[in-house]
Design a protein around this motif. Structure first.
Motif, PDB file in Angstrom:
ATOM      1  N   GLY A 131      21.279  15.511  47.445  1.00 24.02           N
ATOM      2  CA  GLY A 131      22.116  16.526  47.509  1.00 24.02           C
ATOM      3  C   GLY A 131      23.571  15.876  47.709  1.00 24.02           C
ATOM      4  O   GLY A 131      24.507  16.884  48.005  1.00 24.02           O
ATOM      5  N   ASP A 133      25.882  15.141  45.759  1.00 26.95           N
ATOM      6  CA  ASP A 133      27.113  15.525  44.593  1.00 26.95           C
ATOM      7  C   ASP A 133      27.312  17.148  44.514  1.00 26.95           C
ATOM      8  O   ASP A 133      28.012  17.551  44.160  1.00 26.95           O
ATOM      9  CB  ASP A 133      26.399  15.361  43.298  1.00 26.95           C
ATOM     10  N   ASP A 134      26.753  17.640  45.881  1.00 26.15           N
ATOM     11  CA  ASP A 134      26.752  19.086  45.827  1.00 26.15           C
ATOM     12  C   ASP A 134      27.926  19.280  47.148  1.00 26.15           C
ATOM     13  O   ASP A 134      27.365  18.906  48.164  1.00 26.15           O
ATOM     14  CB  ASP A 134      25.473  19.898  46.532  1.00 26.15           C
ATOM     15  N   ARG A 135      28.858  19.812  47.240  1.00 27.07           N
ATOM     16  CA  ARG A 135      29.890  19.900  48.233  1.00 27.07           C
ATOM     17  C   ARG A 135      29.947  20.922  49.174  1.00 27.07           C
ATOM     18  O   ARG A 135      30.039  21.002  50.317  1.00 27.07           O
ATOM     19  CB  ARG A 135      31.211  20.084  47.636  1.00 27.07           C
ATOM     20  N   ARG A 136      28.564  21.859  48.977  1.00 24.43           N
ATOM     21  CA  ARG A 136      28.148  22.590  49.783  1.00 24.43           C
ATOM     22  C   ARG A 136      27.291  22.147  50.961  1.00 24.43           C
ATOM     23  O   ARG A 136      27.183  22.424  52.018  1.00 24.43           O
ATOM     24  CB  ARG A 136      26.981  23.746  49.402  1.00 24.43           C
ATOM     25  N   TYR A 137      26.683  20.882  50.620  1.00 24.55           N
ATOM     26  CA  TYR A 137      25.901  20.031  51.337  1.00 24.55           C
ATOM     27  C   TYR A 137      26.687  18.723  52.236  1.00 24.55           C
ATOM     28  O   TYR A 137      26.752  18.712  53.574  1.00 24.55           O
ATOM     29  CB  TYR A 137      24.739  19.657  50.999  1.00 24.55           C
ATOM     30  N   ASN A 139      30.026  16.018  52.050  1.00 24.53           N
ATOM     31  CA  ASN A 139      31.438  15.390  51.684  1.00 24.53           C
ATOM     32  C   ASN A 139      31.716  13.846  52.058  1.00 24.53           C
ATOM     33  O   ASN A 139      31.123  13.356  53.060  1.00 24.53           O
ATOM     34  CB  ASN A 139      32.387  16.360  52.548  1.00 24.53           C
ATOM     35  N   ILE A 157      21.850  20.963  55.448  1.00 24.02           N
ATOM     36  CA  ILE A 157      20.774  20.961  54.410  1.00 24.02           C
ATOM     37  C   ILE A 157      19.461  21.229  54.816  1.00 24.02           C
ATOM     38  O   ILE A 157      19.321  21.079  56.144  1.00 24.02           O
ATOM     39  CB  ILE A 157      21.030  19.367  53.771  1.00 24.02           C
TER      40      ILE A 157
END
Length: 285
Positions: A131, A133-137, A139, A157
């Motif tokens: 995960g 690459d998913d900025r919701r998870y 940074n 996550i």
């Protein structure tokens, strides 16, 4: 007769004066160098300040070759990009004691200046993180608290998994692998360190599993709850041993918490350290 006694006394006095003038400058460099072979590098550097003879002895190649790891020629070529024969051994030791980055700047290798033992670190950017690459998870946040100037920060996550690999020519010996982690998001405010713990959750529900395996057949697994919010902690993932018959070894290390019944977050993943096992009690008590 009195004159004879006086002459004898004068002769003895002259001998005494000659003996008093004998000092450290009169010790042959070869003898000093032989002694230096049994001393640690910092001790050699201190004694080199005494006089010209000690300074000259401290430059002997055969002294510093005993302080270098058996694979130093490979290190000079791989990390420094130099011909090992183009550097004197003292300069080779000094350059290898400075952290040198390789593999795109996401890995570092250096020698411990006291023992000459090999140490490595692997940045979070060099690892596979589920995960990422998913900025919701996740940074990547800049920080002065990492030797790589950046860390991977997990907000939240369900499936947490971090995997890294390294192929390297290790000198023979026993090594320990550590994950450097931090619960909470550190930052600076008005010049002072602060830590935001608002997103820290889920780590006390189930332990994190650490795994380590090598191409030589070593495999180890352990579990540990993450602790000490607001502090950097080195979590021991396992040990492995290198013998003379393994010039290049591939190691794989991972940490995971894949119980999807709950989320977890508020974790900084900095890097993985590989140290000689004897450092474990000294540096990570």
């Amino acid at each position: 007769m009195g004159a004879g006694v006086s002459s004898d006394l004068d002769a003895q006095k002259g001998t005494t004066n000659f003996q008093l003038k004998t000092g450290l400058n009169d010790v042959p460099e070869s003898c000093i160098s032989s002694i230096f072979m049994y001393l640690d590098p910092p001790e050699i550097c201190k004694l080199a300040r005494l006089n010209k003879a000690f300074r000259g002895a401290s430059l002997a190649d055969f002294v510093w070759e005993t302080k270098l790891p058996s694979n130093y020629r490979c290190l000079v070529e791989k990390v420094l990009g130099r011909n090992p024969d183009s550097l004197c051994k003292k300069e080779t030791f000094a350059r290898l004691c400075t952290p040198n980055r390789f593999d795109g700047g996401n890995k570092e290798v250096w020698l411990d200046k006291n023992s000459g033992k090999l140490c490595l670190s692997v940045s979070a950017k060099a690892m596979k993180i589920t995960g990422i690459d998913d900025r919701r998870y996740w940074n990547h946040i800049p920080t002065e608290e990492s030797r790589f100037e950046t860390v991977a920060y997990l907000q939240q996550i369900w499936w947490f998994e971090v995997v890294g690999e390294l192929e390297f020519e290790f000198p023979p010996g026993s090594y320990s692998v550590f994950f450097r982690l931090h619960l909470g998001k550190p930052s600076k405010r008005f010049g002072r360190r602060v830590c935001n713990l608002d997103q820290v959750h889920g780590w006390n529900t189930k332990p994190v599993r650490f795994q380590l395996s090598t191409s030589t057949g070593h495999q180890i697994s352990s579990e540990c709850y993450l602790y000490k919010p607001g502090n950097w902690v080195h979590y021991h993932a396992g040990d492995f041993v290198i013998d003379d018959s393994n010039p290049t070894t591939k190691i794989k290390f991972s940490m995971m918490q894949i119980d999807c019944t709950h989320t977890k977050g508020g974790l900084c993943v900095d890097s993985v350290f590989i140290y000689p096992s004897e450092f474990r009690q000294i540096r990570f008590k």
